[in-house]
Enzyme design. Structure first.
Site, PDB file in Angstrom:
ATOM      1  N   ARG A 131       0.831  -1.294  -0.103  1.00 28.44           N
ATOM      2  CA  ARG A 131       0.023   0.036  -0.079  1.00 28.44           C
ATOM      3  C   ARG A 131       0.766   1.372  -0.109  1.00 28.44           C
ATOM      4  NH1 ARG A 131      -4.584   1.055   4.391  1.00 28.44           N
ATOM      5  NH2 ARG A 131      -2.882   1.696   5.772  1.00 28.44           N
ATOM      6  N   SER A 132       0.538   2.072  -0.877  1.00 31.35           N
ATOM      7  CA  SER A 132       1.246   3.306  -0.950  1.00 31.35           C
ATOM      8  C   SER A 132       0.365   4.460  -0.521  1.00 31.35           C
ATOM      9  CB  SER A 132       1.758   3.768  -2.432  1.00 31.35           C
ATOM     10  OG  SER A 132       2.843   2.981  -2.760  1.00 31.35           O
ATOM     11  N   GLY A 133      -0.588   4.982  -1.379  1.00 29.65           N
ATOM     12  CA  GLY A 133      -1.477   5.924  -0.973  1.00 29.65           C
ATOM     13  C   GLY A 133      -3.065   5.506  -0.566  1.00 29.65           C
TER      14      GLY A 133
ATOM     15  N   GLY B  89      -1.446   8.301  -3.980  1.00 27.43           N
ATOM     16  CA  GLY B  89      -0.063   7.723  -3.919  1.00 27.43           C
ATOM     17  C   GLY B  89       0.747   7.528  -5.120  1.00 27.43           C
TER      18      GLY B  89
ATOM     19  N   GLY C  75       2.899   5.234  -5.607  1.00 25.26           N
ATOM     20  CA  GLY C  75       3.212   4.040  -5.762  1.00 25.26           C
ATOM     21  C   GLY C  75       2.221   3.408  -6.710  1.00 25.26           C
TER      22      GLY C  75
ATOM     23  N   HIS D 249      -0.044   4.920  -8.546  1.00 22.77           N
ATOM     24  CA  HIS D 249      -0.705   5.770  -9.564  1.00 22.77           C
ATOM     25  C   HIS D 249       0.285   5.620 -10.783  1.00 22.77           C
ATOM     26  CE1 HIS D 249      -2.533   9.348 -11.375  1.00 22.77           C
ATOM     27  NE2 HIS D 249      -1.479   9.948 -11.572  1.00 22.77           N
TER      28      HIS D 249
ATOM     29  N   ILE E   6       7.760  -1.519  -5.556  1.00 26.72           N
ATOM     30  CA  ILE E   6       8.573  -0.270  -5.925  1.00 26.72           C
ATOM     31  C   ILE E   6       8.819   0.533  -5.059  1.00 26.72           C
ATOM     32  CG2 ILE E   6       8.580   1.295  -7.811  1.00 26.72           C
ATOM     33  CD1 ILE E   6       6.168  -0.387  -9.069  1.00 26.72           C
TER      34      ILE E   6
ATOM     35  N   TYR F 153      -9.549   0.878 -17.379  1.00 23.60           N
ATOM     36  CA  TYR F 153      -8.299   1.528 -17.109  1.00 23.60           C
ATOM     37  C   TYR F 153      -7.923   0.925 -15.455  1.00 23.60           C
ATOM     38  CZ  TYR F 153      -5.476   5.429 -15.195  1.00 23.60           C
ATOM     39  OH  TYR F 153      -4.428   6.295 -14.655  1.00 23.60           O
TER      40      TYR F 153
ATOM     41  N   TYR G  83      -8.556   2.755 -12.568  1.00 24.09           N
ATOM     42  CA  TYR G  83     -10.121   2.827 -11.906  1.00 24.09           C
ATOM     43  C   TYR G  83     -10.431   1.330 -11.615  1.00 24.09           C
ATOM     44  CZ  TYR G  83     -10.286   7.411 -13.796  1.00 24.09           C
ATOM     45  OH  TYR G  83     -10.061   8.925 -14.106  1.00 24.09           O
TER      46      TYR G  83
HETATM   47  C1  LIG Z   1     -10.012  10.438  -5.131  1.00 25.24           C
HETATM   48  C2  LIG Z   1      -9.149   9.573  -6.304  1.00 25.24           C
HETATM   49  C3  LIG Z   1      -9.036  10.637  -7.297  1.00 25.24           C
HETATM   50  C4  LIG Z   1      -8.039   9.999  -8.328  1.00 25.24           C
HETATM   51  N1  LIG Z   1      -7.803  10.808  -9.234  1.00 25.24           N
HETATM   52  C5  LIG Z   1      -7.116  10.018 -10.476  1.00 25.24           C
HETATM   53  C6  LIG Z   1      -6.600  10.690 -11.590  1.00 25.24           C
HETATM   54  O1  LIG Z   1      -6.755  11.973 -11.519  1.00 25.24           O
HETATM   55  N2  LIG Z   1      -5.907  10.181 -12.503  1.00 25.24           N
HETATM   56  C7  LIG Z   1      -5.657   8.775 -12.348  1.00 25.24           C
HETATM   57  O2  LIG Z   1      -4.970   8.345 -13.246  1.00 25.24           O
HETATM   58  N3  LIG Z   1      -6.292   8.032 -11.439  1.00 25.24           N
HETATM   59  C8  LIG Z   1      -6.774   8.600 -10.504  1.00 25.24           C
HETATM   60  N4  LIG Z   1      -7.183   8.262  -9.356  1.00 25.24           N
HETATM   61  C9  LIG Z   1      -6.739   6.559  -9.216  1.00 25.24           C
HETATM   62  C10 LIG Z   1      -5.758   6.247  -8.889  1.00 25.24           C
HETATM   63  O3  LIG Z   1      -4.340   6.709  -9.757  1.00 25.24           O
HETATM   64  C11 LIG Z   1      -5.472   4.957  -8.403  1.00 25.24           C
HETATM   65  O4  LIG Z   1      -6.238   4.297  -7.307  1.00 25.24           O
HETATM   66  C12 LIG Z   1      -3.950   4.457  -7.917  1.00 25.24           C
HETATM   67  O5  LIG Z   1      -3.560   3.247  -7.902  1.00 25.24           O
HETATM   68  C13 LIG Z   1      -3.722   4.947  -6.420  1.00 25.24           C
HETATM   69  O6  LIG Z   1      -2.422   4.889  -5.948  1.00 25.24           O
HETATM   70  P1  LIG Z   1      -2.233   4.577  -4.578  1.00 25.24           P
HETATM   71  O7  LIG Z   1      -0.757   4.281  -4.177  1.00 25.24           O
HETATM   72  O8  LIG Z   1      -2.969   5.732  -3.791  1.00 25.24           O
HETATM   73  O9  LIG Z   1      -3.140   3.317  -4.282  1.00 25.24           O
HETATM   74  P2  LIG Z   1      -2.905   2.070  -3.508  1.00 25.24           P
HETATM   75  O10 LIG Z   1      -4.106   1.393  -2.856  1.00 25.24           O
HETATM   76  O11 LIG Z   1      -2.018   2.122  -2.097  1.00 25.24           O
HETATM   77  O12 LIG Z   1      -2.259   0.896  -4.338  1.00 25.24           O
HETATM   78  C14 LIG Z   1      -2.929   0.684  -5.638  1.00 25.24           C
HETATM   79  C15 LIG Z   1      -2.349  -0.538  -6.187  1.00 25.24           C
HETATM   80  O13 LIG Z   1      -0.945  -0.414  -6.596  1.00 25.24           O
HETATM   81  C16 LIG Z   1      -0.335  -1.277  -5.662  1.00 25.24           C
HETATM   82  N5  LIG Z   1       0.819  -0.733  -5.183  1.00 25.24           N
HETATM   83  C17 LIG Z   1       0.794   0.497  -4.498  1.00 25.24           C
HETATM   84  N6  LIG Z   1       1.920   0.882  -4.099  1.00 25.24           N
HETATM   85  C18 LIG Z   1       2.943   0.018  -4.724  1.00 25.24           C
HETATM   86  C19 LIG Z   1       4.408  -0.085  -4.647  1.00 25.24           C
HETATM   87  N7  LIG Z   1       5.016   0.738  -3.864  1.00 25.24           N
HETATM   88  N8  LIG Z   1       4.874  -1.224  -5.238  1.00 25.24           N
HETATM   89  C20 LIG Z   1       4.182  -2.275  -6.099  1.00 25.24           C
HETATM   90  N9  LIG Z   1       2.768  -2.079  -5.968  1.00 25.24           N
HETATM   91  C21 LIG Z   1       2.286  -0.977  -5.375  1.00 25.24           C
HETATM   92  C22 LIG Z   1      -1.365  -1.937  -4.500  1.00 25.24           C
HETATM   93  O14 LIG Z   1      -1.003  -3.082  -4.072  1.00 25.24           O
HETATM   94  C23 LIG Z   1      -2.602  -2.033  -5.243  1.00 25.24           C
HETATM   95  O15 LIG Z   1      -2.841  -2.818  -6.070  1.00 25.24           O
HETATM   96  C24 LIG Z   1      -7.900   8.479  -8.229  1.00 25.24           C
HETATM   97  C25 LIG Z   1      -8.435   7.698  -7.249  1.00 25.24           C
HETATM   98  C26 LIG Z   1      -9.089   8.535  -6.157  1.00 25.24           C
HETATM   99  C27 LIG Z   1      -9.423   7.463  -5.016  1.00 25.24           C
END
Ligand SMILES: Cc1cc2nc3c(=O)[nH]c(=O)nc-3n(C[C@H](O)[C@H](O)[C@H](O)COP(=O)(O)OP(=O)(O)OC[C@H]3O[C@@H](n4cnc5c(N)ncnc54)[C@H](O)[C@@H]3O)c2cc1C
Ligand SMILES: *[C@@H]1O[C@H](CO)[C@@H](O)[C@H](O)[C@H]1NC(C)=O
Ligand SMILES: *[C@@H]1O[C@H](CO)[C@@H](O)[C@H](O)[C@H]1NC(C)=O
Ligand SMILES: *[C@@H]1O[C@H](CO)[C@@H](O)[C@H](O)[C@H]1NC(C)=O
Ligand SMILES: *[C@@H]1O[C@H](CO)[C@@H](O)[C@H](O)[C@H]1NC(C)=O
Ligand SMILES: *[C@@H]1O[C@H](CO)[C@@H](O)[C@H](O)[C@H]1NC(C)=O
Ligand SMILES: *[C@@H]1O[C@H](CO)[C@@H](O)[C@H](O)[C@H]1NC(C)=O
Ligand SMILES: *[C@@H]1O[C@H](CO)[C@@H](O)[C@H](O)[C@H]1NC(C)=O
Ligand SMILES: *[C@@H]1O[C@H](CO)[C@@H](O)[C@H](O)[C@H]1NC(C)=O
Length: 536
Positions: free
Chosen positions: A108-110, A180, A182, A184, A241, A473, A476
């Site tokens: 989990r990153s963000g 996050g 990670g 994204h 990552i 996507y 999403y």
């Molecule tokens: C409010 C909101 C707004 C958003 N706006 C946009 C936008 O403008 N554009 C867009 O493209 N997307 C958008 N998103 C979607 C967003 O890009 C994805 O949900 C993204 O995967 C979130 O990354 P995270 O690190 O926060 O999530 P996490 O829930 O931490 O991770 C998402 C996935 O990636 C994996 N992962 C996370 N970190 C790592 C790492 N370091 N190494 C390996 N695997 C990892 C996790 O295991 C999980 O499968 C939005 C989402 C939300 C909730």
């Protein structure tokens, strides 16, 4: 599809039993024994880095990056252990020890995964929480500007650190500042400069990872295949990552934002119809997003509102005269426009209307201002809908409470890159749709109603969107399109959602996965499967 999702939820429910809680004590003890063997961690630090369910920090740490209230309930399955690493060797030990114990690791990153895959699982699991990995180093002297950013940093932090160094530099990523790095970047990533600069991953030039053997690798030592896969192929299938190196882009001193709202009674339909022809083909410096949502009129009948939100990388006069020619149905006036700096445009997209009254420091805030229930789905459109088709869509959408469609234009420079240049394949589409429903009332009844409404929009859109496969996507996240329970036919199940997310790139992703993680240690409900062993 509904059936698959139901099974997924049943797995969730079944795994939450006292049996698992008893188990979690053993898991914690075994994990700590291994972890302390692999690291030179002190007992004091250990209690902050490896959390058992009985630790006072367990619940606050788990909740800190839950962004969807649907997965914030007492019946949501919880990890047996949470690891909150402080240094790289803690990540290495977490990988090795989780593998030794034959458990699932959720990274989990963000925490913004829409279906909670980074912190929920149907089987016994460990969460690796990267929230301490948030260092960002911006180097303006490196080839036009670059940054190393650790994956637990947020997009808002990255934007802010770049802005501190230069107001004329930026990064083309998502619009929500708490997302996050990670998830994204590994999932593709896009924001309001996608038509000018392409996807976020088009600006990733290096990365450091921990692989399935616990080794730390960079682009050179991991090789181009794996580096290709982690740009759009999704985190969680290949490695952890640790950090990405990204190249910055140049933005003008003045940019322009505008909003135009129309209801169905004010020719919203004509506006949206024409938008399909203009938005994907106009100047790449112009990004115009449209949000369609149901609304109740004063006389209690329902209608559809269309809200257009736009960024232009230039000044107001230019975009007004350009759209007077290309898009008269919009009726854009200079008074509708606001000129500002690029960093202020981010604040405006975050709904801060008066951007002079808020400081860019709000981009550093990690706590979102709401805790809502969400469900999202995605679609790609390849051919413009006709007016009668849009009319029927509007009539159906008007009856679906709290449900919306967000139309995001593609085209421009995004279209110039080959679909196999990165793992993200959907570059040549006209526009992307996010199906969206957000609600505030807890409980299974509300869940059924609103998720049901969203599945209805998905059904309604079937004739108008990409087919064979119907594309999605990855960022999403949508478990409705299929989950892999890693059983005997895991490969075939993985191919169902895999083709939707990755198209023809799925095959190369499977080959990379099989080469770098043949034991399928890095797995989740929608990860890339390994080739069935007889075909290896
Ligand atoms: C409010 C909101 C707004 C958003 N706006 C946009 C936008 O403008 N554009 C867009 O493209 N997307 C958008 N998103 C979607 C967003 O890009 C994805 O949900 C993204 O995967 C979130 O990354 P995270 O690190 O926060 O999530 P996490 O829930 O931490 O991770 C998402 C996935 O990636 C994996 N992962 C996370 N970190 C790592 C790492 N370091 N190494 C390996 N695997 C990892 C996790 O295991 C999980 O499968 C939005 C989402 C939300 C909730
Ligand atoms: C770790 O475990 C191995 C094998 O059991 C043992 O040989 C080694 O001494 C241990 N190391 C530490 C630091 O505890
Ligand atoms: C999760 O629940 C806690 C406690 O009720 C609450 O403070 C928090 O805002 C919730 N978060 C989400 C995203 O629902
Ligand atoms: C972040 O940078 C600081 C200062 O250089 C360093 O002490 C720390 O270990 C780094 N954190 C991580 C998680 O790499
Ligand atoms: C409700 O108002 C809209 C316009 O505001 C109008 O077109 C419609 O006919 C009205 N419906 C009823 C039932 O009054
Ligand atoms: C609309 O509904 C509200 C609440 O149900 C009611 O108070 C109001 O009188 C209704 N208005 C009309 C025009 O029917
Ligand atoms: C939508 O839901 C809200 C509350 O959840 C309710 O007040 C409203 O009447 C509903 N509207 C329609 C059109 O069903
Ligand atoms: C993108 O390019 C393809 C061919 O290269 C073309 O068919 C398509 O219309 C273009 N799409 C947009 C939105 O420009
Ligand atoms: C992409 O496909 C083209 C044509 O099929 C091929 O020549 C090229 O090598 C591929 N590129 C990558 C990065 O796989």
């Amino acid at each position: 599809m509904d059936k698959t999702y139901l099974i997924f939820l049943l797995f969730f429910a079944a795994s939450y039993s006292s049996l698992v809680s008893a188990d979690s004590v053993t898991v914690y003890k075994d994990f700590v024994r291994c972890f302390t063997n692999k690291t030179s961690i002190s007992d004091k630090e250990l209690s902050d880095v490896v959390l058992s369910r009985t630790s006072v920090s367990f619940t606050p740490v788990l909740r800190a990056y839950i962004r969807n209230a649907r997965f914030n309930t007492s019946s949501t399955p919880k990890p047996s252990v949470i690891v909150v690493p402080r240094v790289e060797s803690h990540v290495q030990a977490a990988v090795i020890c989780t593998k030794t114990l034959n458990l699932q690791l959720k990274i989990r990153s963000g925490g913004h995964d829409y279906d909670g895959l980074s912190y929920v699982s149907a089987v016994t699991f460990i969460v690796l929480d990267l929230s301490n990995f948030r260092n960002i180093t911006v180097d303006m002297n490196d080839d036009g500007g670059s940054a190393w950013v650790q994956t637990g940093a947020t997009l808002g932090e990255l934007y802010y650190r770049i802005w501190e160094k230069s107001e004329l530099h930026a990064f083309p990523a998502g619009l929500c500042s708490t997302v996050g790095v990670g998830g994204h970047l590994s999932g593709g990533g896009y924001g309001h400069m996608i038509r000018k600069f392409g996807l976020t991953i088009d600006h990733v030039v290096d990365a450091t990872i921990v692989d399935a053997k616990g080794q730390i690798l960079d682009r050179k030592s991991m090789g181009e295949d794996l580096f290709w896969a982690i740009r759009g192929g999704g985190g969680g299938s290949f490695c952890v990552i640790l950090a990405f190196k990204v190249k910055l882009v140049e933005v003008p001193k003045t940019v322009t934002v505008f909003r135009v709202d129309k209801s169905a009674d004010q020719n919203a339909l004509d506006m949206v119809h024409k938008w399909q022809f203009v938005a994907p083909r106009t100047d790449p410096g112009l990004f115009m997003r449209v949000l369609l949502s149901s609304a109740t009129r004063k006389n209690n009948t329902t209608t559809v509102n269309a809200k257009l939100r736009a960024l232009y990388l230039g000044n107001a006069d230019d975009v007004v005269s350009m759209l007077a020619k290309e898009f008269p149905e919009l009726g854009l006036k200079k008074e509708d426009c606001r000129e500002m700096t690029w960093i202020q445009s981010l604040l405006w997209w975050l709904n801060h209307v008066d951007v002079d009254k808020v400081k860019p420091e709000i981009l550093l805030e990690r706590e979102p201002d709401s805790a809502k229930f969400l469900k999202r789905k995605s679609d790609y459109v390849e051919k413009e809908m006709t007016k009668p088709e849009l009319n029927r869509l509007f009539q159906r959408l008007a009856t679906l409470n709290r449900t919306g469609l967000v139309l995001n234009p593609y085209g421009g420079n995004l279209n110039a890159t080959a679909t196999n240049a990165t793992a993200f394949p959907h570059r040549h589409k006209l526009y992307k749709i996010q199906h969206s429903v957000t609600w505030t009332d807890a409980g299974p009844e509300a869940d059924r109603l609103y998720v049901g409404n969203l599945r209805t929009t998905y059904k309604i859109m079937t004739p108008f969107v990409s087919k064979n496969p119907r594309s999605s996507y990855l960022n999403y996240r949508d478990v409705d399109i299929g989950v892999n329970d890693h059983g005997a036919d895991g490969y075939r199940k993985g191919e169902i959602y895999g083709r939707k997310y990755f198209g023809e790139n799925f095959d190369r992703l499977v080959r990379v996965k099989t080469a770098v993680d043949p034991d399928n240690f890095f797995r989740n409900e929608q990860s890339i499967p390994t080739l069935p062993s007889k075909r290896r």
